[in-house]
Design an enzyme around this catalytic site. Structure first.
Site, PDB file in Angstrom:
ATOM      1  N   GLU A 195      13.032   9.964  13.654  1.00  0.00           N
ATOM      2  CA  GLU A 195      13.789   9.008  12.638  1.00  0.00           C
ATOM      3  C   GLU A 195      14.620   9.778  11.781  1.00  0.00           C
ATOM      4  O   GLU A 195      15.793   9.923  12.049  1.00  0.00           O
ATOM      5  CB  GLU A 195      12.943   8.027  12.019  1.00  0.00           C
ATOM      6  CG  GLU A 195      13.834   6.701  11.711  1.00  0.00           C
ATOM      7  CD  GLU A 195      12.669   5.481  11.367  1.00  0.00           C
ATOM      8  OE1 GLU A 195      13.163   4.683  10.674  1.00  0.00           O
ATOM      9  OE2 GLU A 195      11.352   5.616  11.727  1.00  0.00           O
ATOM     10  N   GLU A 239       4.328   5.675   3.464  1.00  0.00           N
ATOM     11  CA  GLU A 239       5.123   4.353   3.849  1.00  0.00           C
ATOM     12  C   GLU A 239       4.401   3.263   3.710  1.00  0.00           C
ATOM     13  O   GLU A 239       5.017   1.951   3.408  1.00  0.00           O
ATOM     14  CB  GLU A 239       5.501   4.636   5.367  1.00  0.00           C
ATOM     15  CG  GLU A 239       6.446   3.475   5.928  1.00  0.00           C
ATOM     16  CD  GLU A 239       6.860   3.733   7.331  1.00  0.00           C
ATOM     17  OE1 GLU A 239       7.753   3.264   7.905  1.00  0.00           O
ATOM     18  OE2 GLU A 239       6.232   4.559   7.966  1.00  0.00           O
TER      19      GLU A 239
END
Length: 898
Positions: A480, A751
């Site tokens: 990502e 996260e």
């Protein structure tokens, strides 16, 4: 008598030197002695220092020279401004070095000495300044896309007094002259919206040049331009080519000039880098190294000529932000064998960068280095959360003694390193990890009496370091590593404290504007995931939130001017789809990663209506347009959007609020956003704050917020008198909380609130980064509320600071300092016996409103004096539990009797 006169004279000289104001910290466009500025009207900043309290600037004079020639003098200007002062002299010339100095006058009428001379080198202002031509390899490319290398040899028969190189690429580049590396930056030219904005870098390479033969060598990697980036193994997003543009402007001692350019006289080949991708890593085969290929002693007869390419140059821009550079180095803290029998090194810190390795072995020996953030519950190397990213660097030895390896055009996010195929014993002497991030100046510091909270601050800083790598990425390790807009906006104010992110974000915001589609803002910037991935609330609002935060933090009005069209276009894109002033359509991520128990039978999941959230941010962005328009004196827009804001808030009340002030979503995020953005009338706000507190207590003093509610939660609690609840949330050690990951051994922000569960098992492998800065936004509350360092809008950039600490939580001390453009601003408090020690430092040329935590003036002293005796201290009056004062610059030491 003569002796007495001499002594008196010396004392006067010493006193004058001690009290005289001094000019320091000269900056041109936020940089010290920058090379490569393509701004026609650069801006100058400086700080002043004085041992005397209450020192301010009343006038300044700037002079700019080119060589010995005076280019411009501002003459004496009566002004206290010392930050972002426009150049207003004659038009500057491309590729020219200018020197500048400044002197100031203080409020006592004394003039400083002229500052030390600083310089700035202009870049290439016009496309016509580029004589270089784009070149590509003159041969077919293998399927694994080995990195091409280019070289050029040329003669320089005269003494070189200046040599300036301007370089860029389609892909990434590393350049050498005469076998020595050009610059200390990596992953250049950086990542921008390449179709309209491709950066080039400018280097002073004078010291690399020789009289006689010189050689240039440049290697290229696929990078963001054509490498795998975004989802679904996407590659060739900007083009399939890999290309170089290089221009070297040389000035000789006799005044003559020469330009060496990239053209078809260059030669090309491939070297030792067989494969390089950002996600997957790099393969280097030392047997294929062209030894000495960037020197004059190399025979390139077997190399093929480079080919000219017809790529445009209109998208070329000089580099505005700080480049990515090597930073901290980490030696192994542990070398061990896992239960699976794998050899692993622990570097002790989850970082972003790569490992430098030394090895000695046989020709053809292959060593594979794999990277991981965490170990699994039994202590094995864990990479499932990397998804499709291989994150492996492979090195093949030449067998020529001790060899040193490191990658060139990739990076990894890791704490642990797995080593396969290493010849001999693995020792700490042969491995070290080096952190890479944009070379932003560290500006903020925070510490307290709580070791867990101090570790949280460490994790916040390292989450920022690892993910501020040319663009603000969401994560640095998996497939990502994109510039997610929501993550950036929620963390932006915290980021401004820890580091100087002024230029970093200014550059990225221009890419945001370039990638907007009819005003709609992409989910990621640069946008590589699709033309329809646009306008999710809280993500798209980055277009208004970050420009305003930068203006507040740095006092840069030009940020607002540059981004105003982008800001306005975004709000107008909502206006086009809003019905009766309600934004209740389209896709939205919502309060991303909010609290949700796995077996939720009684509705404990903190689900907030996405359109309620959208309406709150719709109002907030409208308010920020009003704010920006006010600063920029756009009176028509102020009137237009003020009327709109009234309608948007009225629509919110009608759609989402009951008559007695209950929201349709009873979550912490719903009440936090409604209160933070003033969606409720004043008579309903306090009851809403009580509902928020009741909700927190119903979860056992745990937060349940996701990405969009978390940054504002504690601020709202403090604003409405519940600082004690903010402290309970900050100090909560069980999931979900900020300290739960700390207790689990985290060295960065995670996260998810429970990326690793209490039993050491993991959350979903599909989305579980252990280096993701968003939840680190609590730092902003710690700095601005707990310690109390803030700035007023009437004196942005800490020209007028607010210092109001909130003591509590069982802490015995807390302190923070911030290097502003004016100098060091700091605040610290300590509880000792029946006294509070409260220290404040205010930089010269600024003022501060300081709120002393007491209700009684008589209980406060400063340096042993009553407040009434402190020169320059003005008592404003009592404000709730504080005594409000106004102070000029200096160091102050208060003692408050409890």
């Amino acid at each position: 008598m003569k002796k007495l006169i001499l002594i008196t004279s010396l004392l006067l000289i010493c006193m004058t030197a001690f009290s005289q104001v001094k000019v320091t910290s000269l900056l041109t466009e936020n940089k010290s002695n920058p090379i490569g500025i393509d701004i026609a009207i650069p801006r100058f900043s400086w700080a002043i220092e004085s041992a005397k309290r209450n020192t301010s600037q009343t006038a300044y004079e700037i002079k700019i020279t080119e060589g010995k020639k005076l280019v411009w003098s501002s003459e004496k200007v009566s002004s206290s401004q010392s930050v972002m002062i426009d150049y207003v002299g004659p038009k500057l010339t491309s590729n020219t070095k200018y020197n500048w100095q400044v002197r100031v006058w203080d409020n006592q009428g004394a003039a400083s000495e002229w500052s030390t001379s600083n310089s700035f080198q202009t870049a290439l202002f016009s496309v016509s300044d580029w004589q270089a031509k784009w070149i590509v390899p003159g041969f077919g490319e293998a399927s694994n896309r080995p990195s091409p290398i280019f070289r050029k040899q040329f003669a320089s028969s005269k003494k070189v007094i200046s040599a300036i190189a301007n370089i860029t690429a389609h892909g990434m580049y590393e350049a050498q002259i005469n076998g020595q590396r050009v610059g200390d930056a990596y992953l250049t030219p950086g990542w921008t919206s390449y179709a309209t904005r491709l950066q080039y870098q400018t280097y002073d390479v004078t010291n690399l040049m020789k009289t006689g033969l010189n050689a240039i060598g440049v290697s290229l990697g696929s990078g963001w331009y054509r490498g795998i980036i975004g989802f679904s193994n996407n590659k060739d997003f900007y083009g399939k080519d890999i290309a170089l543009l290089f221009q070297l402007n040389i000035t000789y001692s006799d005044g003559s000039k020469e330009v060496v350019i990239s053209d078809d006289s260059w030669k090309a080949n491939t070297g030792s880098i067989e494969y390089s991708e950002i996600y997957n890593g790099e393969t280097v085969d030392a047997r294929k190294e062209k030894v000495g290929w960037a020197t004059t002693n190399f025979n390139d007869e077997a190399w093929l000529p480079a080919k000219l390419a017809s790529f445009d140059k209109v998208n070329l821009i000089a580099t505005q932000n700080e480049l990515v550079k090597k930073q901290e180095v980490f030696k192994p803290i542990k070398i061990f064998t896992t239960p699976k029998g794998e050899k692993v090194i622990d570097f002790g810190q989850n970082l972003v960068g790569w490992v430098v390795m030394k090895a000695k072995g046989n020709e053809g020996d292959k060593i594979t280095l794999s990277h991981a953030e965490v170990l699994d519950k039994v202590g094995n190397f864990y990479t499932e959360n990397l998804r499709a990213a291989k994150a492996q660097n492979t090195y093949v030895l030449s067998g020529m003694g001790v060899e040193t390896f490191e990658p060139h055009f990739t990076w990894q996010g890791f704490r642990y390193l797995r080593i396969e195929g290493y010849p001999g014993e693995i020792t700490a002497d042969n491995f070290y990890a080096v952190a890479l991030y944009s070379d932003m100046k560290t500006t903020g510091d925070f510490t307290s009496s709580n070791t867990l909270v101090n570790q949280l601050q460490h994790n916040i800083q390292w989450g920022q370091k690892g993910n501020f790598l040319d663009v603000p990425t969401d994560c640095p390790q998996r497939d990502e590593r994109l510039g997610w807009t929501g993550d950036a906006q929620v963390f932006s104010r915290t980021a401004t404290f820890n580091m100087n992110v002024h230029s970093f974000f200014a550059k990225w915001l221009k890419d945001l504007a370039a990638d907007q589609k009819e005003g709609k803002v992409p989910f990621v910037v640069p946008n590589v995931i699709g033309a329809d991935a646009l306008n999710s609330t809280g993500w798209a609002d980055v277009a208004t939130i970050i420009p305003w935060n930068l203006y507040i933090a740095y006092g840069d009005k030009k940020i607002l001017a540059d981004q105003y069209a982008s800001m306005k276009a975004y709000v107008e894109s909502i206006n086009k789809v809003a019905k009766d002033d309600l934004w209740n359509s389209g896709f939205h991520f919502g309060d991303w990663l909010f609290y949700r128990p796995e077996d939720d039978n009684d509705g404990k999941s903190a689900v907030t209506d996405k359109y309620l959230i959208a309406q709150c941010f719709y109002a907030h962005s409208t308010q920020l347009i009003i704010n920006a328009a006010t600063v920029l004196n756009k009176k028509e827009d102020v009137a237009l959007y003020t009327a709109q804001l009234i309608r948007v808030k009225a629509a919110f009340m009608k759609e989402y609020v009951s008559p007695n002030g209950r929201l349709i979503s009873g979550t912490q995020t719903a009440y936090t956003l409604a209160l933070n953005f003033d969606m409720l009338p004043e008579n309903l706000r306090q009851q809403a704050a009580k509902r928020l507190v009741d909700n927190i207590e119903s979860y056992g003093n745990h937060l349940t917020t996701g990405f969009l509610g978390t940054p504002y939660l504690c601020h709202v609690l403090t604003r409405f008198g519940y600082t004690n609840v903010s402290y309970k949330l900050l100090l909560q050690e069980q999931y979900p909380s900020w300290l739960y990951p700390v207790k689990m051994g985290a060295t960065t922000i995670w996260e998810r609130w429970d990326g690793q569960k209490p039993d050491s098992s993991f959350q979903s492998v599909g989305m579980n980064s252990f280096n993701h800065y968003s939840y680190g936004a609590i730092g902003d509350w710690m700095y601005r509320q707990m310690v109390g360092l803030d700035t007023y809008e009437d004196g942005v950039g800490y020209k007028h600071s607010k210092v109001q600490p909130h003591i509590g939580g069982g802490f015995t001390n807390a302190s923070a300092s911030l290097e502003t453009y004016y100098g060091k601003l700091s605040s610290g408090w300590k509880l000792q016996g029946d006294e509070i020690y409260f220290d404040v430092t205010i930089p010269a040329n600024t003022i501060a409103s300081v709120f002393i935590p007491t209700k009684e003036v008589a209980k406060v002293s400063e340096n042993g004096q009553a407040l009434s005796s402190v020169n320059g201290l003005k008592i404003i009056g009592q404000k709730e539990d504080y005594l409000e004062t106004q102070l000029g610059s200096g160091e102050y030491h208060f003692i408050i009797k409890k």
